[in-house]
Design a protein around this motif. Sequence first.
Motif, PDB file in Angstrom:
ATOM      1  N   ARG A 286     -26.875 -78.650 -57.386  1.00  0.00           N
ATOM      2  CA  ARG A 286     -27.663 -77.801 -58.235  1.00  0.00           C
ATOM      3  C   ARG A 286     -28.812 -78.571 -58.653  1.00  0.00           C
ATOM      4  NH1 ARG A 286     -23.974 -79.791 -61.919  1.00  0.00           N
ATOM      5  NH2 ARG A 286     -24.877 -80.337 -63.802  1.00  0.00           N
TER       6      ARG A 286
ATOM      7  N   ILE B 113     -31.490 -77.779 -55.722  1.00  0.00           N
ATOM      8  CA  ILE B 113     -31.462 -76.505 -55.175  1.00  0.00           C
ATOM      9  C   ILE B 113     -32.946 -75.947 -54.837  1.00  0.00           C
ATOM     10  CG2 ILE B 113     -31.982 -75.329 -57.563  1.00  0.00           C
ATOM     11  CD1 ILE B 113     -29.873 -74.085 -54.813  1.00  0.00           C
ATOM     12  N   ILE B 114     -33.960 -76.494 -55.274  1.00  0.00           N
ATOM     13  CA  ILE B 114     -35.348 -76.154 -54.949  1.00  0.00           C
ATOM     14  C   ILE B 114     -35.833 -76.866 -53.456  1.00  0.00           C
ATOM     15  CG2 ILE B 114     -37.811 -75.967 -55.718  1.00  0.00           C
ATOM     16  CD1 ILE B 114     -36.129 -74.326 -57.297  1.00  0.00           C
TER      17      ILE B 114
ATOM     18  N   TRP C 275     -31.917 -76.981 -50.576  1.00  0.00           N
ATOM     19  CA  TRP C 275     -31.403 -75.562 -50.860  1.00  0.00           C
ATOM     20  C   TRP C 275     -30.019 -75.471 -50.454  1.00  0.00           C
ATOM     21  CZ3 TRP C 275     -29.929 -72.989 -46.661  1.00  0.00           C
ATOM     22  CH2 TRP C 275     -30.757 -73.130 -45.253  1.00  0.00           C
ATOM     23  N   TRP C 276     -29.653 -76.081 -49.031  1.00  0.00           N
ATOM     24  CA  TRP C 276     -28.390 -76.129 -48.394  1.00  0.00           C
ATOM     25  C   TRP C 276     -27.125 -76.725 -49.281  1.00  0.00           C
ATOM     26  CZ3 TRP C 276     -32.974 -78.466 -46.455  1.00  0.00           C
ATOM     27  CH2 TRP C 276     -32.990 -79.872 -46.710  1.00  0.00           C
TER      28      TRP C 276
ATOM     29  N   THR D 135     -26.048 -74.336 -51.452  1.00  0.00           N
ATOM     30  CA  THR D 135     -26.061 -72.816 -50.879  1.00  0.00           C
ATOM     31  C   THR D 135     -24.803 -72.695 -49.848  1.00  0.00           C
ATOM     32  OG1 THR D 135     -28.384 -72.539 -50.943  1.00  0.00           O
ATOM     33  CG2 THR D 135     -27.165 -71.085 -49.497  1.00  0.00           C
TER      34      THR D 135
END
Length: 300
Positions: free
Chosen positions: A259, A262-263, A266-267, A270
């Motif tokens: 987390r 995440i920006i 992302w993977w 995700t």
Amino acid sequence: MTTRDWLLSDQPTSRRQAKLGQSYRTWLHLRQNRLAMLGLGIVVVLILMAIFADVIAPFDPYTAGDLRTERLLAPSWTHLMGTDDLARDIFSRIVYGSRVTLLVVAMVALIATPIGLAVGTTAGYFGGWVDTILMRITDIFLAFPRLILALAFVAALGPGIENAVIAIAITSWPPYARLARAETLTIRNTDYIAAIRLQGARSPRIIWGHVVPLCMSSVIVRVTLDMAGIILTAAGLGFLGLGAQPPQPEWGAMIASGRRFIIDFWWVATMPGIAIFVVSLGFNLLGDGLRDVLDPKGEK
């Protein structure tokens, strides 16, 4: 006579043939539901992935790569789902994480289902003060959200996958007890049960030998539908650091570690999130299909 004709015979010559024939008819009915078959396919893939994780995973899920050159790499042919902040292959960790997910689901089902059946059938069969006491205990557990109650038990027992399984199982049995009680109330006064009583059968034998089998189809459907909730609860505990502990590849813990990125990357968070979504969807689709097939009040 072919095997199919033998299974679909309207005049079975043995109890074994009757049971196999009923199972085969159930399978034929389930096979007509495309969404249920999709769900079954997802569950089968999960099981096979957990069994053959050593063969499927291209990298060791615990060994970190070169932090200078392999850290936070985007998905590619070498790393299908990229790498995390410790340069570990995410695809390999998701594959091995399926073992943790399957272990949690199986253990919770094996622990919670018998407890729920025992409480529900006992309450429904005896009624009176036994029913009142057991159902009030059940209501106490139902009064709290599952995740909150599981957090309380894990906080008391300590973090770890074993304690997480126990906590989730303790919070999962009340719905099964309610369902089993409702089924038992419709069964206990039937002529079938009255005839068994007249033969001298005692209450424990009647409950476990005759009432419980009649409740199993409804409970199996409910357990299958609850698998998605169990997976999400386990992932929630892992996300909070109370489930599987590092470096164990647990999907919720993988989301928690990703987390922070995440920006830009992302993977990392995700991919395990997609794994949780797909497996939960598979159990829900399979549960809906089983409900249509096994519901004794539905049309065949």
